[in-house]
Design a protein around this motif. Sequence first.
Motif, PDB file in Angstrom:
ATOM      1  N   LEU A 138       2.330  18.012  20.146  1.00  0.00           N
ATOM      2  CA  LEU A 138       1.919  17.071  21.199  1.00  0.00           C
ATOM      3  C   LEU A 138       0.819  17.666  22.078  1.00  0.00           C
ATOM      4  CD1 LEU A 138       5.339  15.555  22.308  1.00  0.00           C
ATOM      5  CD2 LEU A 138       3.462  14.360  21.193  1.00  0.00           C
ATOM      6  N   GLN A 139       0.953  18.942  22.383  1.00  0.00           N
ATOM      7  CA  GLN A 139      -0.053  19.617  23.196  1.00  0.00           C
ATOM      8  C   GLN A 139      -1.392  19.666  22.448  1.00  0.00           C
ATOM      9  OE1 GLN A 139       1.089  23.587  24.227  1.00  0.00           O
ATOM     10  NE2 GLN A 139      -0.597  23.861  25.672  1.00  0.00           N
ATOM     11  N   ALA A 140      -1.355  19.939  21.155  1.00  0.00           N
ATOM     12  CA  ALA A 140      -2.586  19.974  20.352  1.00  0.00           C
ATOM     13  C   ALA A 140      -3.213  18.581  20.252  1.00  0.00           C
ATOM     14  CB  ALA A 140      -2.287  20.525  18.959  1.00  0.00           C
ATOM     15  N   ASP A 141      -2.378  17.549  20.135  1.00  0.00           N
ATOM     16  CA  ASP A 141      -2.885  16.173  20.080  1.00  0.00           C
ATOM     17  C   ASP A 141      -3.580  15.790  21.388  1.00  0.00           C
ATOM     18  OD1 ASP A 141      -1.943  15.926  17.524  1.00  0.00           O
ATOM     19  OD2 ASP A 141      -0.140  14.786  18.082  1.00  0.00           O
ATOM     20  N   LYS A 142      -2.984  16.183  22.528  1.00  0.00           N
ATOM     21  CA  LYS A 142      -3.599  15.906  23.830  1.00  0.00           C
ATOM     22  C   LYS A 142      -4.952  16.603  23.938  1.00  0.00           C
ATOM     23  CE  LYS A 142       0.142  15.107  27.016  1.00  0.00           C
ATOM     24  NZ  LYS A 142       0.993  15.705  28.018  1.00  0.00           N
ATOM     25  N   GLU A 143      -4.983  17.848  23.507  1.00  0.00           N
ATOM     26  CA  GLU A 143      -6.230  18.616  23.553  1.00  0.00           C
ATOM     27  C   GLU A 143      -7.291  17.956  22.671  1.00  0.00           C
ATOM     28  OE1 GLU A 143      -7.636  22.907  21.940  1.00  0.00           O
ATOM     29  OE2 GLU A 143      -5.789  22.906  23.115  1.00  0.00           O
ATOM     30  N   TRP A 144      -6.884  17.458  21.505  1.00  0.00           N
ATOM     31  CA  TRP A 144      -7.805  16.797  20.571  1.00  0.00           C
ATOM     32  C   TRP A 144      -8.391  15.531  21.217  1.00  0.00           C
ATOM     33  CZ3 TRP A 144     -10.363  17.793  16.255  1.00  0.00           C
ATOM     34  CH2 TRP A 144     -10.877  16.740  15.535  1.00  0.00           C
ATOM     35  N   GLU A 145      -7.549  14.776  21.913  1.00  0.00           N
ATOM     36  CA  GLU A 145      -8.008  13.546  22.561  1.00  0.00           C
ATOM     37  C   GLU A 145      -9.022  13.833  23.663  1.00  0.00           C
ATOM     38  OE1 GLU A 145      -7.418  10.414  21.655  1.00  0.00           O
ATOM     39  OE2 GLU A 145      -6.271  11.216  19.976  1.00  0.00           O
ATOM     40  N   ASN A 146      -8.904  14.976  24.309  1.00  0.00           N
ATOM     41  CA  ASN A 146      -9.811  15.321  25.393  1.00  0.00           C
ATOM     42  C   ASN A 146     -11.138  15.902  24.912  1.00  0.00           C
ATOM     43  OD1 ASN A 146      -8.003  14.441  27.316  1.00  0.00           O
ATOM     44  ND2 ASN A 146      -7.061  16.449  27.552  1.00  0.00           N
ATOM     45  N   LEU A 147     -11.217  16.232  23.615  1.00  0.00           N
ATOM     46  CA  LEU A 147     -12.464  16.783  23.082  1.00  0.00           C
ATOM     47  C   LEU A 147     -13.519  15.701  22.979  1.00  0.00           C
ATOM     48  CD1 LEU A 147     -11.295  19.072  20.146  1.00  0.00           C
ATOM     49  CD2 LEU A 147     -12.103  19.771  22.377  1.00  0.00           C
ATOM     50  N   GLY A 148     -14.766  16.102  23.130  1.00  0.00           N
ATOM     51  CA  GLY A 148     -15.870  15.177  22.949  1.00  0.00           C
ATOM     52  C   GLY A 148     -16.169  14.985  21.473  1.00  0.00           C
ATOM     53  N   TYR A 149     -17.079  14.054  21.201  1.00  0.00           N
ATOM     54  CA  TYR A 149     -17.428  13.714  19.823  1.00  0.00           C
ATOM     55  C   TYR A 149     -17.946  14.934  19.058  1.00  0.00           C
ATOM     56  CZ  TYR A 149     -20.323  12.057  16.002  1.00  0.00           C
ATOM     57  OH  TYR A 149     -20.909  11.901  14.784  1.00  0.00           O
ATOM     58  N   LYS A 150     -18.853  15.683  19.674  1.00  0.00           N
ATOM     59  CA  LYS A 150     -19.488  16.807  18.988  1.00  0.00           C
ATOM     60  C   LYS A 150     -18.481  17.915  18.675  1.00  0.00           C
ATOM     61  CE  LYS A 150     -23.542  18.195  17.658  1.00  0.00           C
ATOM     62  NZ  LYS A 150     -24.339  17.476  16.720  1.00  0.00           N
ATOM     63  N   LYS A 151     -17.606  18.219  19.628  1.00  0.00           N
ATOM     64  CA  LYS A 151     -16.589  19.263  19.396  1.00  0.00           C
ATOM     65  C   LYS A 151     -15.646  18.862  18.266  1.00  0.00           C
ATOM     66  CE  LYS A 151     -17.005  22.293  22.884  1.00  0.00           C
ATOM     67  NZ  LYS A 151     -16.978  23.704  22.878  1.00  0.00           N
ATOM     68  N   ARG A 152     -15.275  17.581  18.236  1.00  0.00           N
ATOM     69  CA  ARG A 152     -14.408  17.104  17.151  1.00  0.00           C
ATOM     70  C   ARG A 152     -15.100  17.259  15.812  1.00  0.00           C
ATOM     71  NH1 ARG A 152     -11.592  11.416  18.906  1.00  0.00           N
ATOM     72  NH2 ARG A 152     -10.695  12.139  20.840  1.00  0.00           N
ATOM     73  N   LEU A 153     -16.369  16.869  15.754  1.00  0.00           N
ATOM     74  CA  LEU A 153     -17.137  16.968  14.516  1.00  0.00           C
ATOM     75  C   LEU A 153     -17.226  18.414  14.047  1.00  0.00           C
ATOM     76  CD1 LEU A 153     -18.841  15.340  12.490  1.00  0.00           C
ATOM     77  CD2 LEU A 153     -20.821  15.867  13.908  1.00  0.00           C
ATOM     78  N   ILE A 154     -17.445  19.334  14.976  1.00  0.00           N
ATOM     79  CA  ILE A 154     -17.536  20.754  14.634  1.00  0.00           C
ATOM     80  C   ILE A 154     -16.215  21.241  14.052  1.00  0.00           C
ATOM     81  CG2 ILE A 154     -17.699  23.060  15.668  1.00  0.00           C
ATOM     82  CD1 ILE A 154     -19.806  21.817  17.594  1.00  0.00           C
ATOM     83  N   ARG A 155     -15.099  20.858  14.661  1.00  0.00           N
ATOM     84  CA  ARG A 155     -13.790  21.307  14.162  1.00  0.00           C
ATOM     85  C   ARG A 155     -13.454  20.694  12.808  1.00  0.00           C
ATOM     86  NH1 ARG A 155      -9.768  22.010  19.345  1.00  0.00           N
ATOM     87  NH2 ARG A 155     -11.108  23.475  20.432  1.00  0.00           N
ATOM     88  N   ILE A 156     -13.815  19.433  12.619  1.00  0.00           N
ATOM     89  CA  ILE A 156     -13.568  18.782  11.326  1.00  0.00           C
ATOM     90  C   ILE A 156     -14.374  19.470  10.234  1.00  0.00           C
ATOM     91  CG2 ILE A 156     -13.992  16.655  10.018  1.00  0.00           C
ATOM     92  CD1 ILE A 156     -13.203  15.132  12.594  1.00  0.00           C
ATOM     93  N   ASN A 157     -15.634  19.767  10.511  1.00  0.00           N
ATOM     94  CA  ASN A 157     -16.471  20.446   9.519  1.00  0.00           C
ATOM     95  C   ASN A 157     -15.960  21.850   9.226  1.00  0.00           C
ATOM     96  OD1 ASN A 157     -18.150  18.271   9.143  1.00  0.00           O
ATOM     97  ND2 ASN A 157     -19.621  18.935  10.684  1.00  0.00           N
ATOM     98  N   ARG A 158     -15.428  22.532  10.248  1.00  0.00           N
ATOM     99  CA  ARG A 158     -14.856  23.865  10.035  1.00  0.00           C
ATOM    100  C   ARG A 158     -13.655  23.789   9.083  1.00  0.00           C
ATOM    101  NH1 ARG A 158     -13.259  25.930  15.396  1.00  0.00           N
ATOM    102  NH2 ARG A 158     -15.500  26.083  15.709  1.00  0.00           N
ATOM    103  N   LEU A 159     -12.816  22.767   9.286  1.00  0.00           N
ATOM    104  CA  LEU A 159     -11.661  22.585   8.398  1.00  0.00           C
ATOM    105  C   LEU A 159     -12.106  22.274   6.980  1.00  0.00           C
ATOM    106  CD1 LEU A 159      -9.276  20.527  10.684  1.00  0.00           C
ATOM    107  CD2 LEU A 159      -8.940  22.862   9.891  1.00  0.00           C
ATOM    108  N   ARG A 160     -13.130  21.438   6.850  1.00  0.00           N
ATOM    109  CA  ARG A 160     -13.636  21.112   5.517  1.00  0.00           C
ATOM    110  C   ARG A 160     -14.151  22.349   4.801  1.00  0.00           C
ATOM    111  NH1 ARG A 160     -16.938  15.707   7.225  1.00  0.00           N
ATOM    112  NH2 ARG A 160     -15.143  14.307   7.267  1.00  0.00           N
ATOM    113  N   ARG A 161     -14.857  23.227   5.544  1.00  0.00           N
ATOM    114  CA  ARG A 161     -15.359  24.455   4.922  1.00  0.00           C
ATOM    115  C   ARG A 161     -14.212  25.354   4.489  1.00  0.00           C
ATOM    116  NH1 ARG A 161     -19.132  24.109   9.138  1.00  0.00           N
ATOM    117  NH2 ARG A 161     -17.985  25.632  10.361  1.00  0.00           N
ATOM    118  N   ARG A 162     -13.153  25.418   5.294  1.00  0.00           N
ATOM    119  CA  ARG A 162     -12.002  26.239   4.908  1.00  0.00           C
ATOM    120  C   ARG A 162     -11.349  25.707   3.641  1.00  0.00           C
ATOM    121  NH1 ARG A 162      -9.078  27.009  10.712  1.00  0.00           N
ATOM    122  NH2 ARG A 162     -10.603  28.439  11.583  1.00  0.00           N
TER     123      ARG A 162
END
Length: 165
Positions: A138-162
Amino acid sequence: MFTLGASLGRIGRTAGEKLGHCGQLLQTVRMSSARARNSLGTNVHFTEKLDDGSIFVSRVPKELPTITEADLPPPIRKYKSVDIKELPAELRKAVQDLRADDPQHWTVSRLAKKFDVPPRAVLKLAQCPEWRRQEIQLQADKEWENLGYKKRLIRINRLRRRLLQ
């Protein structure tokens, strides 16, 4: 096949020429693969003639090079393999009790430092209770909701690379 642009300086058009956007004359030119290599000015690994007569130019090799363990840099950390059965029974019981009593305070890293064992051993001995896992999620979900578009995109791309590794 490459398309070259030229300004519309003459009135007549020859075969293979057509008018593009903004009155620019577009001319289709057929090139050999050697000429394509020279015109691109980059490292071209291979060219291939396609069914429609055009030339596919690749800047990356067809086959990826094989990488052995000797080609890789040395590991940053050295992990010791830990057999839980080798640890004393009192230590195992103490880790499990502390983790069960207060998992928010007694995290894996704190228990590992306290008992001087690798974090992997703590994870094997005492897993996080289900209620604590849900709280962390739940804490991670809240943090995800507070992220901006660019930060979300960066994290998604990082996961894809992994996932590609």
